[in-house]
Design a protein around this motif. Sequence first.
Motif, PDB file in Angstrom:
ATOM      1  N   THR A  22       0.806  -1.209   0.000  1.00 17.54           N
ATOM      2  CA  THR A  22       0.000   0.000   0.000  1.00 17.54           C
ATOM      3  C   THR A  22       0.842   1.264   0.000  1.00 17.54           C
ATOM      4  O   THR A  22       0.345   2.328  -0.310  1.00 17.54           O
ATOM      5  CB  THR A  22      -0.970   0.033   1.199  1.00 17.54           C
ATOM      6  N   THR A  71      -5.840   5.690  -7.645  1.00 13.22           N
ATOM      7  CA  THR A  71      -4.706   5.143  -6.898  1.00 13.22           C
ATOM      8  C   THR A  71      -5.114   4.126  -5.839  1.00 13.22           C
ATOM      9  O   THR A  71      -4.297   3.737  -5.011  1.00 13.22           O
ATOM     10  CB  THR A  71      -3.904   6.281  -6.238  1.00 13.22           C
ATOM     11  N   THR A  72      -6.361   3.660  -5.859  1.00 18.63           N
ATOM     12  CA  THR A  72      -6.779   2.633  -4.907  1.00 18.63           C
ATOM     13  C   THR A  72      -6.525   1.250  -5.493  1.00 18.63           C
ATOM     14  O   THR A  72      -6.283   1.108  -6.701  1.00 18.63           O
ATOM     15  CB  THR A  72      -8.280   2.759  -4.564  1.00 18.63           C
ATOM     16  N   ASP A  73      -6.603   0.237  -4.661  1.00 16.40           N
ATOM     17  CA  ASP A  73      -6.380  -1.141  -5.123  1.00 16.40           C
ATOM     18  C   ASP A  73      -7.349  -1.554  -6.225  1.00 16.40           C
ATOM     19  O   ASP A  73      -7.027  -2.384  -7.056  1.00 16.40           O
ATOM     20  CB  ASP A  73      -6.508  -2.127  -3.960  1.00 16.40           C
ATOM     21  N   GLU A  74      -8.535  -0.985  -6.230  1.00 15.20           N
ATOM     22  CA  GLU A  74      -9.538  -1.350  -7.236  1.00 15.20           C
ATOM     23  C   GLU A  74      -9.319  -0.629  -8.571  1.00 15.20           C
ATOM     24  O   GLU A  74      -9.909  -0.992  -9.582  1.00 15.20           O
ATOM     25  CB  GLU A  74     -10.959  -1.039  -6.736  1.00 15.20           C
ATOM     26  N   ASP A  75      -8.502   0.398  -8.584  1.00 15.49           N
ATOM     27  CA  ASP A  75      -8.230   1.144  -9.812  1.00 15.49           C
ATOM     28  C   ASP A  75      -7.298   0.338 -10.711  1.00 15.49           C
ATOM     29  O   ASP A  75      -6.725  -0.668 -10.293  1.00 15.49           O
ATOM     30  CB  ASP A  75      -7.637   2.515  -9.481  1.00 15.49           C
TER      31      ASP A  75
END
Length: 159
Positions: A22, A71-75
């Motif tokens: 992260t 910039t999130t994990d799902e992006d």
Amino acid sequence: MTSYPETLTNNESINGLITETTSINHVEVIENVIDSLEQDDSAMVSHTPEGGYLWKFKYGSVEVFVQLNGTTDEDTITVWSTVLNLPAKDEPRLLRYLLELNCSSTFEARFGIIENRVVVISTRTLAELAPGEVSRLITIVATIADNNDEALQSEFGTT
């Protein structure tokens, strides 16, 4: 007396990996990769109001685009480069050839069609994406596109 380092429990190991993953700054990693590949100071970047990024740079005889939609994990990160405009000569033979290449030599990328253009493209979510993988995605797309665009245009191009 021999001393052994303290071993981490599974939860501590997992938490350490999560923290490492992260803390990656994907924008910085992408810009570093582009800096190492781009030619003639060709790199450009634009920002979307939604927090996304779009880079463009020249690599060999192709333009390569890198899109980060957040910039999130799902992006996702999407890398693509146009290698041939359509319509083309002998499209059935072209499509068969591209499918054969997809099966044998494109690694994590693939040939596809976007808006009447044959492209080399790769997409990946940001979850657990390491800097080396970002570099690999961008490099693979740029290299495959540069290695194939002129031959495809010569063989199948209409102009």
